[in-house]
Design a protein around this motif. Structure first.
Motif, short mmCIF file in Angstrom:
data_model
loop_
_atom_site.label_atom_id
_atom_site.label_comp_id
_atom_site.label_asym_id
_atom_site.label_seq_id
_atom_site.Cartn_x
_atom_site.Cartn_y
_atom_site.Cartn_z
N TRP A 381 0.50 -6.40 -10.60
CA TRP A 381 -0.54 -7.34 -9.69
C TRP A 381 0.18 -8.81 -9.28
O TRP A 381 -0.33 -9.47 -8.62
CB TRP A 381 -1.86 -7.35 -10.52
CG TRP A 381 -1.74 -8.10 -11.67
CD1 TRP A 381 -1.78 -9.34 -11.88
CD2 TRP A 381 -1.57 -7.50 -13.13
NE1 TRP A 381 -1.82 -9.85 -13.15
CE2 TRP A 381 -1.82 -8.88 -13.96
CE3 TRP A 381 -1.59 -6.27 -13.50
CZ2 TRP A 381 -1.58 -8.63 -15.28
CZ3 TRP A 381 -1.39 -5.98 -14.90
CH2 TRP A 381 -1.52 -7.00 -15.75
N TYR A 387 -2.46 -5.99 -4.49
CA TYR A 387 -2.33 -4.78 -5.32
C TYR A 387 -3.80 -4.21 -5.61
O TYR A 387 -4.03 -2.91 -5.61
CB TYR A 387 -1.54 -5.20 -6.51
CG TYR A 387 -1.54 -4.20 -7.58
CD1 TYR A 387 -0.92 -3.11 -7.53
CD2 TYR A 387 -2.49 -4.40 -8.72
CE1 TYR A 387 -0.57 -1.93 -8.50
CE2 TYR A 387 -2.28 -3.26 -9.57
CZ TYR A 387 -1.41 -2.17 -9.71
OH TYR A 387 -1.51 -1.09 -10.49
N ARG A 390 -6.20 -1.35 -3.58
CA ARG A 390 -6.03 -0.01 -3.80
C ARG A 390 -7.27 0.49 -4.68
O ARG A 390 -7.34 1.66 -4.65
CB ARG A 390 -4.65 0.46 -4.59
CG ARG A 390 -4.44 -0.06 -5.78
CD ARG A 390 -2.89 -0.07 -6.20
NE ARG A 390 -2.42 0.99 -6.06
CZ ARG A 390 -2.22 1.79 -7.04
NH1 ARG A 390 -3.06 1.53 -8.38
NH2 ARG A 390 -1.48 2.90 -7.05
N THR A 417 6.08 -2.10 -3.61
CA THR A 417 5.78 -2.24 -2.36
C THR A 417 5.44 -1.02 -1.44
O THR A 417 4.48 -0.79 -0.62
CB THR A 417 6.77 -3.14 -1.70
OG1 THR A 417 6.71 -4.56 -2.38
CG2 THR A 417 6.01 -3.76 -0.06
N LEU A 420 2.40 0.78 -2.38
CA LEU A 420 1.19 -0.04 -2.33
C LEU A 420 0.75 0.15 -0.84
O LEU A 420 -0.20 0.58 -0.24
CB LEU A 420 1.45 -1.49 -2.42
CG LEU A 420 0.29 -2.40 -2.30
CD1 LEU A 420 -1.02 -2.12 -3.08
CD2 LEU A 420 0.69 -3.89 -2.64
N ASP A 423 -0.71 3.56 -0.45
CA ASP A 423 -1.93 3.63 -0.98
C ASP A 423 -2.98 3.05 -0.20
O ASP A 423 -4.13 3.43 0.04
CB ASP A 423 -2.12 2.74 -2.24
CG ASP A 423 -0.99 3.66 -3.44
OD1 ASP A 423 -1.07 5.00 -3.23
OD2 ASP A 423 -0.77 3.23 -4.45
#
Length: 452
Positions: A381, A387, A390, A417, A420, A423
């Motif tokens: 995070w 972050y 998600r 990344t 992320l 997601d």
């Protein structure tokens, strides 16, 4: 001045009342349609000896209930006349569609005209009467508003509105930097049962709260008094202060219901079919090394709430990393013989079927990470302020990032990344069809080069 503690029971109670009223609406409407069809048979007595009109009733009631679920929203309870009008439109649409299907099947001649028209008229009349009674009950139970709201106070002094639950941010210790998972969990508990949150904070704290609330399941607005100076078109107000929307909350209730039905439709048969394999792995893990067969680890889940995630233990019990600070390497000495096999085939993840059954997880969604997970030498995070976004949907057993090959150790920040980005793409573009596509694609990557 009102008490600034969260009146959690009052907030949660409003959502409970709303869900009960939704259930009551469905029951009342089903009763009205059923009674209307039953009374309509007296208009044409010969239908008592004919079972074919029963098919029209069954088709109509099923279609009506499916359409009616789409009408369940807070405005339906706050404005019962408008909600009733929408239900009448759904009833008429369901009956016309049922008659159309009968026509396509060359059975329209067997639908008595007087029976069909009388059923619509009687069912509609009863529906109006029943909903009027339910509407008066709902107005008293909800106190004029079907939406539960929470005002979070963080350094901005305002005239507090009456009958609005409040939370003093100092009671959950938000800190000054990047939001920590334990703070997010405390905040998520405070937001339980809340539909809309409003943040009253000083300007230098707005970025913190904007980032923090995007991972919640609650629609959130920041109070920005300066906006009133510009007469911004499109902004809203709370307690007389202009607000800016920073979070739209979770999926709508209809989509959450569809996703949950899909999960249950798969997980219950899966647990039954896989029961022998689960038992065999349980025994193998116990015999391979001392300790529990399961590894339970806290993970950040839906709405930033912590939950215990279940896995088969694949490492030696005394060397297991509960915090998840150390990624598993290819020749990791902590991994047992059985553990190496079940990790390579993803069998170690199967106990998460019980997380899905409990409602902690879904089959498809962002993978939940351990609290101490590192990308390079930085906590997840801390790498990217997006972050926690998600967590606006349930974590999954598999996800878009996994089927794209973004799994395994995160030695570089780019490794996180990539996950992320996938997601967030998933959470921003969810559909049942996409969930099914990801499930199918998952079988192609169950055994992969990054699983160790």
């Amino acid at each position: 001045m009102l008490d600034t503690t969260v009146t959690g029971q009052r907030v949660s109670l409003k959502r409970q009342i709303r869900m009960r009223l939704y259930s009551a609406i469905l029951l009342v409407d089903a009763a009205a349609v059923s009674l209307g069809f039953w009374l309509a048979r007296y208009l044409q007595p010969d239908t008592w000896q004919d079972t074919r009109p029963l098919g029209l009733f069954v088709a109509t009631i099923v279609l009506f209930m499916l359409l009616e679920i789409r009408n369940l929203r807070p405005s339906t309870l706050e404005q019962w006349l408008r909600g009733t009008a929408a239900s009448l439109a759904s009833l008429m649409g369901a009956l016309l569609l049922a008659v159309f299907v009968s026509f396509c099947l060359n059975r329209a001649a067997y639908v008595p005209r007087l029976f069909a028209g009388g059923s619509l008229l009687l069912s509609g009349t009863l529906l109006i009467l029943f909903r009027a009674l339910l509407g008066s009950i709902g107005e008293r139970a909800l106190g004029g508003s079907a939406v539960s709201r929470l005002l979070v106070l963080d350094g901005l002094a305002i005239d507090l509105p009456r009958n609005v639950a409040t939370l003093d941010a100092r009671r959950i210790d938000p800190g000054a930097g990047t939001p920590h998972p334990y703070f997010l969990d405390r905040l998520a508990q405070a937001l339980k049962g809340v539909d809309e949150a409003f943040i009253a904070c000083v300007p230098e704290r707005r970025a913190f709260w904007a980032v923090t609330m995007k991972g919640s399941t609650v629609r959130t607005e920041l109070l920005v008094p300066e906006l009133d100076q510009f007469g911004v078109i499109g902004n809203k107000h709370f307690a007389g202060i202009a607000t800016a929307l920073v979070s739209t909350g979770a999926l709508p209730i209809r989509e959450r219901l569809m996703k949950r039905i899909l999960d249950l439709a798969i997980v219950i048969p899966a647990i039954i079919v896989l029961a022998p394999l689960l038992l065999a792995v349980f025994i193998a893990v116990k015999l391979d090394s001392p300790g529990s067969a399961f590894f339970v680890q806290p993970r950040v889940g839906y709405g930033n709430r912590l939950f215990p995630m279940f896995k088969f233990r694949s490492m030696r019990a005394e060397l297991s990393d509960t915090a998840g600070a150390q990624s598993t390497s290819r020749d990791d000495k902590r991994v047992t013989r059985v553990g190496k096999l079940i990790r390579a085939t993803s069998i170690d993840e199967l106990p998460q079927l019980f997380n899905i059954l409990r409602g902690d997880m879904s089959f498809v969604g962002p993978r939940p990470h351990a609290l101490g997970s590192l990308a390079g030498d930085r906590l997840f995070w801390e790498v990217d302020p997006r972050y926690h976004h998600r967590h606006a949907c349930k974590p999954g057993l598999t996800g878009l990032a996994q089927v794209r090959g973004f799994r395994g150790a995160t030695h570089r920040t780019e490794d996180l990344t990539n996950r992320l980005d996938a997601d967030l793409e998933y959470t921003n573009d969810w559909s049942v069809v996409r969930d099914i596509q990801i499930l199918v694609a998952t079988f192609k990557v169950l055994v992969h080069r990054n699983a160790f």
